[in-house]
Design a protein around this motif. Structure first.
Motif, mmCIF file in Angstrom:
data_model
loop_
_atom_site.group_PDB
_atom_site.id
_atom_site.type_symbol
_atom_site.label_atom_id
_atom_site.label_comp_id
_atom_site.label_asym_id
_atom_site.label_seq_id
_atom_site.Cartn_x
_atom_site.Cartn_y
_atom_site.Cartn_z
ATOM 1 N N VAL A 106 33.027 -27.730 -6.378
ATOM 2 C CA VAL A 106 33.119 -27.922 -7.872
ATOM 3 C C VAL A 106 34.611 -27.545 -7.937
ATOM 4 O O VAL A 106 34.721 -26.654 -7.944
ATOM 5 C CB VAL A 106 32.336 -27.081 -8.485
ATOM 6 N N VAL A 107 35.675 -28.130 -8.625
ATOM 7 C CA VAL A 107 36.971 -27.974 -8.562
ATOM 8 C C VAL A 107 37.256 -28.268 -10.701
ATOM 9 O O VAL A 107 36.853 -29.153 -10.930
ATOM 10 C CB VAL A 107 38.175 -29.263 -8.353
ATOM 11 N N ILE A 112 26.543 -29.961 -11.309
ATOM 12 C CA ILE A 112 26.209 -28.852 -10.082
ATOM 13 C C ILE A 112 24.926 -29.863 -9.683
ATOM 14 O O ILE A 112 24.795 -29.092 -8.311
ATOM 15 C CB ILE A 112 25.429 -27.849 -10.902
ATOM 16 N N ALA A 113 24.109 -30.630 -9.982
ATOM 17 C CA ALA A 113 23.365 -31.399 -9.370
ATOM 18 C C ALA A 113 23.864 -32.203 -7.904
ATOM 19 O O ALA A 113 23.213 -32.228 -7.489
ATOM 20 C CB ALA A 113 22.336 -32.365 -10.362
ATOM 21 N N ILE A 114 25.100 -33.123 -8.796
ATOM 22 C CA ILE A 114 25.291 -33.775 -7.937
ATOM 23 C C ILE A 114 26.556 -32.857 -6.486
ATOM 24 O O ILE A 114 26.059 -33.372 -5.590
ATOM 25 C CB ILE A 114 26.339 -34.413 -8.547
ATOM 26 N N ALA A 115 26.587 -31.853 -6.578
ATOM 27 C CA ALA A 115 27.281 -30.519 -6.072
ATOM 28 C C ALA A 115 26.266 -30.419 -4.954
ATOM 29 O O ALA A 115 26.446 -30.209 -3.628
ATOM 30 C CB ALA A 115 27.771 -30.041 -6.660
ATOM 31 N N GLY A 116 24.828 -29.948 -5.321
ATOM 32 C CA GLY A 116 24.118 -29.736 -4.911
ATOM 33 C C GLY A 116 23.515 -30.362 -3.587
ATOM 34 O O GLY A 116 22.790 -30.250 -3.030
ATOM 35 N N VAL A 117 23.453 -31.720 -4.443
ATOM 36 C CA VAL A 117 22.170 -32.420 -3.036
ATOM 37 C C VAL A 117 23.761 -32.800 -1.906
ATOM 38 O O VAL A 117 22.994 -33.205 -0.659
ATOM 39 C CB VAL A 117 22.418 -33.229 -3.773
ATOM 40 N N HIS A 171 26.819 -22.899 -19.130
ATOM 41 C CA HIS A 171 26.395 -21.946 -19.130
ATOM 42 C C HIS A 171 25.208 -22.066 -17.937
ATOM 43 O O HIS A 171 24.893 -21.649 -17.366
ATOM 44 C CB HIS A 171 25.329 -20.769 -20.620
ATOM 45 N N GLN A 172 24.289 -23.427 -18.690
ATOM 46 C CA GLN A 172 23.731 -23.531 -17.571
ATOM 47 C C GLN A 172 24.111 -24.011 -16.629
ATOM 48 O O GLN A 172 23.277 -23.920 -15.090
ATOM 49 C CB GLN A 172 22.235 -24.482 -18.681
ATOM 50 N N ALA A 173 25.196 -24.321 -16.683
ATOM 51 C CA ALA A 173 25.687 -25.672 -15.005
ATOM 52 C C ALA A 173 25.688 -23.530 -14.196
ATOM 53 O O ALA A 173 25.387 -24.579 -13.246
ATOM 54 C CB ALA A 173 27.186 -26.503 -15.730
ATOM 55 N N VAL A 174 26.830 -22.575 -14.927
ATOM 56 C CA VAL A 174 27.091 -21.840 -14.235
ATOM 57 C C VAL A 174 25.352 -20.900 -13.408
ATOM 58 O O VAL A 174 25.493 -20.718 -12.182
ATOM 59 C CB VAL A 174 27.366 -20.293 -14.820
ATOM 60 N N GLU A 175 24.169 -20.902 -14.529
ATOM 61 C CA GLU A 175 22.879 -20.470 -14.056
ATOM 62 C C GLU A 175 22.949 -21.199 -12.784
ATOM 63 O O GLU A 175 22.048 -20.454 -11.575
ATOM 64 C CB GLU A 175 22.090 -19.943 -14.587
ATOM 65 N N ASP A 176 22.434 -22.792 -12.681
ATOM 66 C CA ASP A 176 22.753 -23.208 -11.387
ATOM 67 C C ASP A 176 23.140 -23.489 -10.465
ATOM 68 O O ASP A 176 22.516 -24.024 -9.219
ATOM 69 C CB ASP A 176 22.774 -24.927 -12.513
ATOM 70 N N ALA A 177 24.286 -23.043 -10.658
ATOM 71 C CA ALA A 177 25.188 -22.985 -8.870
ATOM 72 C C ALA A 177 25.070 -21.270 -8.713
ATOM 73 O O ALA A 177 24.953 -21.749 -7.512
ATOM 74 C CB ALA A 177 26.806 -22.864 -9.957
ATOM 75 N N ARG A 178 24.795 -20.756 -9.609
ATOM 76 C CA ARG A 178 24.377 -19.346 -8.934
ATOM 77 C C ARG A 178 22.842 -19.237 -7.944
ATOM 78 O O ARG A 178 22.979 -19.268 -7.590
ATOM 79 C CB ARG A 178 24.309 -18.714 -9.645
ATOM 80 N N ARG A 179 21.898 -20.095 -8.867
ATOM 81 C CA ARG A 179 20.676 -20.044 -7.836
ATOM 82 C C ARG A 179 21.178 -21.263 -6.760
ATOM 83 O O ARG A 179 20.287 -21.240 -5.393
ATOM 84 C CB ARG A 179 19.911 -20.390 -8.837
ATOM 85 N N GLY A 180 21.454 -22.349 -6.636
ATOM 86 C CA GLY A 180 22.422 -23.226 -5.740
ATOM 87 C C GLY A 180 23.102 -22.710 -4.461
ATOM 88 O O GLY A 180 23.206 -23.238 -3.969
ATOM 89 N N ASP A 181 24.035 -21.536 -4.896
ATOM 90 C CA ASP A 181 24.705 -20.968 -4.042
ATOM 91 C C ASP A 181 26.374 -22.052 -3.758
ATOM 92 O O ASP A 181 25.799 -22.488 -2.844
ATOM 93 C CB ASP A 181 24.125 -20.588 -2.793
ATOM 94 N N ILE A 182 26.364 -22.477 -5.245
ATOM 95 C CA ILE A 182 27.387 -23.370 -5.504
ATOM 96 C C ILE A 182 28.466 -22.498 -5.516
ATOM 97 O O ILE A 182 28.874 -22.277 -6.844
ATOM 98 C CB ILE A 182 26.761 -24.707 -6.439
ATOM 99 N N GLU A 183 29.466 -23.319 -4.939
ATOM 100 C CA GLU A 183 30.496 -22.285 -5.843
ATOM 101 C C GLU A 183 32.150 -23.466 -6.936
ATOM 102 O O GLU A 183 31.861 -24.249 -6.306
ATOM 103 C CB GLU A 183 31.935 -22.276 -4.439
ATOM 104 N N ILE A 184 31.801 -22.510 -7.833
ATOM 105 C CA ILE A 184 33.133 -23.502 -8.122
ATOM 106 C C ILE A 184 34.378 -22.539 -8.555
ATOM 107 O O ILE A 184 34.399 -21.344 -8.631
ATOM 108 C CB ILE A 184 32.751 -23.002 -9.828
ATOM 109 N N GLY A 185 35.465 -23.628 -8.402
ATOM 110 C CA GLY A 185 37.085 -23.166 -8.305
ATOM 111 C C GLY A 185 37.390 -23.287 -9.740
ATOM 112 O O GLY A 185 37.361 -24.538 -10.256
ATOM 113 N N TYR A 186 38.259 -22.367 -10.269
ATOM 114 C CA TYR A 186 38.971 -22.294 -11.665
ATOM 115 C C TYR A 186 40.475 -22.791 -11.539
ATOM 116 O O TYR A 186 41.076 -21.382 -11.428
ATOM 117 C CB TYR A 186 38.128 -21.383 -12.649
#
Length: 580
Positions: free
Chosen positions: A440-441, A430-435, A449-464
């Motif tokens: 994120v695929v 998520i850090a890499i994606a944020g920079v 859980h921590q990655a999901v929280e960081d993604a939400r705070r950084g408005d980073i989209e994760i596709g499953y």
């Protein structure tokens, strides 16, 4: 050499003209000269990698190093790879042969990775099957399947014939010099036409025995389980011709078919043992990973204590995730395994560093050439962080994503895979994606859980995703949106400016031709020039000759005035959108 690093660097710079840093590698000749200058005697050797493994103590590392005596060879089961186009019934055929439900567990009904299974025929003979994916994204994985096999079963649907992936499979098998047995499947369907399939295969130098050729052909219905015994007989006949033998009484050697992480077990690698016998407690090397066998499981998940030639087995005990296709070799001691993997990892790091430098140089050259070329397209990239359930899937998906492109006359948008790893998405991903503002695929994996929280705070989209089609289709849609972003509303039409009229206090009016759809007064508009958005606003005035109109359709000419914009140029495109 018991010398200070600064002294060595100084000698390299002053005496040899080599501008080196403390951590930089130098070639062997330079190292010899420097060492001798410091009064040291140098004995030339070699790093213990694939070509020098025997000297490092690896037991029996490939035919290039040792050959088993003829008297030690015993008959072994054939290894058969199932290949063919997607949805032609490969996994269903294997399912019918081994009477176990496999296809029902595959997302979308297609195989996303390589599975290895062993079955016993009615005559008591064992056959090992490798099931490879048929989708185009997994060409590399199919190639690995062919290279680890004795016989290829090419599955072709009787109602569909030879397709694109069928041709790839034929080429892959021929490249690996592996004999082919054709299984014409779906004979139960009303549109089944085996004669057509045989004629199409002749175009690829596959002539069936009934036409005087040497290719065995079985006509089957995996759904109704018809013709399976005949197909197995043809496979065993081909195996008999090959006279397959291996020495089981030696240290094991094989190939990694697929690997991934499993909760509670760590890295689990499906490995095909090609010769020797693998046992609990054996120390092994596979690519840049090593380990000690803690657990062996057969294709059903049952625990076993050893695995002989042509046996597919799941191995637990790796210190990392090996790559699909890596050679798996048992070594004599832990020290040897560490030495080999350390040298391989060092070489891997150096290669990656060289590749990054090459990419950087290529990017700079591309930018400079773009500045110098007249009318060059503007190039953009969609950064992607990819995580998958296995290295084979990650590699194949990364390769396919890099081939995706969306382009028009002015823009070209491609994918840039920043990382392609195995296992769940972590905080670092998520850090890499944020920079890099990356997408994120996740392919058959989740985010912790921590990655999901960081993604939400950084408005980073994760596709499953669990089907490869969905990954490629949705990423392609993203590329299209980057190339041609859509303002609020639904696209309804487009016009092109042909001439500009300046009318006193009214301002500039764009005399335009409607190219497609319709343009409508009051709609949102975007003005495009040379592939760039120069203005977004509202269509304020729409005229047909001198009369105000509500809308104009494709093929007509009109006058357009846009709110807060008068700087029209001939050739501009005016795209119109309306609120849903």
């Amino acid at each position: 050499m018991e010398a200070k690093p600064a002294e060595v660097v100084k000698y390299l710079m002053i005496n040899m003209g080599v501008m080196a840093t403390v951590t930089q590698s130098v070639d062997a000749e330079t190292a010899v000269v420097v060492a001798e200058a410091f009064g040291k005697k140098v004995v030339r050797g070699a790093l213990p990698d694939d070509d020098g493994v025997a000297a490092a103590g690896v037991a029996n590392m490939g035919n290039a190093i040792d050959e088993d005596p003829e008297e030690s060879l015993l008959p072994r089961p054939p290894v058969v790879t199932i290949m063919g186009h997607v949805d032609h019934g490969k996994t269903t055929l294997l399912d019918a042969i081994r009477s176990a439900k496999v296809a029902s567990g595959e997302a979308g009904g297609i195989t996303q990775s390589i599975g290895a299974y062993q079955v016993t025929t009615a005559s008591g003979q064992e056959v090992t099957f490798i099931d490879t994916p048929g989708h185009a994204a997994f060409s590399e994985m199919r190639a690995r399947g062919a290279n680890a096999t004795d016989v290829v079963v090419l599955v072709v649907a009787a109602d569909d014939g030879v397709k694109e992936q069928t041709k790839e499979c034929i080429a892959t098998a021929k490249l690996a010099s592996v004999p082919i047995v054709v299984a014409i499947n779906k004979m139960d369907k009303p549109g089944a036409d085996p004669a057509r399939v045989l004629n199409e295969l002749m175009n690829y130098q596959l002539l069936s025995t009934e036409f005087g050729g040497d290719v065995e052909v079985g006509k089957v219905s995996a759904k109704n389980k018809d013709g399976l015994d005949d197909l197995l007989d043809k496979i065993l006949l081909q195996a008999e011709v090959l006279e397959l033998k291996a020495n089981p009484n030696r240290a094991a050697q094989g190939v990694v078919i697929e690997a991934g992480m499993k909760q509670g077990l760590g890295t689990v690698a499906t490995t095909l043992i090609q010769r020797g016998t693998l046992k609990i407690g054996d120390i092994f090397v596979a690519g840049a990973s090593w380990g000690k066998v803690r657990l062996l499981m057969n294709h059903t998940g049952a625990r076993i204590t050893e695995a002989g030639p042509s046996t597919p087995v799941q191995v637990v005990g790796f210190d990392g995730v090996p790559g699909a296709g890596d050679v798996f070799t048992v070594v004599d001691k832990e020290e040897t395994a560490r030495t080999i993997t350390d040298s391989r990892r060092k070489l891997l790091r150096e290669n990656q560093a060289a590749q990054m430098q090459g990419d950087l140089k290529g990017n700079v050259e591309a930018i400079l050439s773009g500045m110098l070329e007249d009318g060059a397209k503007e190039k953009m990239e969609l950064p992607i962080v990819l995580r998958a359930d296995g290295p084979g899937s990650a590699e194949a998906l990364a390769s396919s994503l890099r081939e995706l492109v969306s382009e028009d006359e002015y823009f070209k948008v491609t994918c840039k895979v920043l990382t392609a790893g195995v296992g769940e998405v972590t905080k670092s991903d998520i850090a890499i994606a944020g920079v890099s503002n990356a997408y994120v695929v996740c392919f058959n994996v989740a985010a912790n859980h921590q990655a999901v929280e960081d993604a939400r705070r950084g408005d980073i989209e994760i596709g499953y995703y669990n089907v490869v089609y969905d990954v490629l289709d949705q990423v392609q849609e993203r590329l299209d949106r980057i190339r041609s972003p859509t303002p609020d509303g639904v696209y309804i039409g487009r016009a092109q400016v042909k001439v500009i009229f300046s009318i006193g206090k009214v301002g500039n009016i764009a005399g335009s031709e409607v190219l497609d759809g319709e343009v409508r007064r009051g709609s949102n508009v975007r003005i495009m020039r040379m592939g760039r958005v120069v203005h977004e606003g509202a269509l304020k005035v729409l005229k047909n000759v001198k009369a105000d109109v509500e809308a104009m359709v494709a093929g007509t000419e009109c006058g357009i005035q846009v709110s807060d914009f008068e700087d029209f140029q001939e050739g501009d495109f005016i795209e119109c959108y309306i609120d849903e």
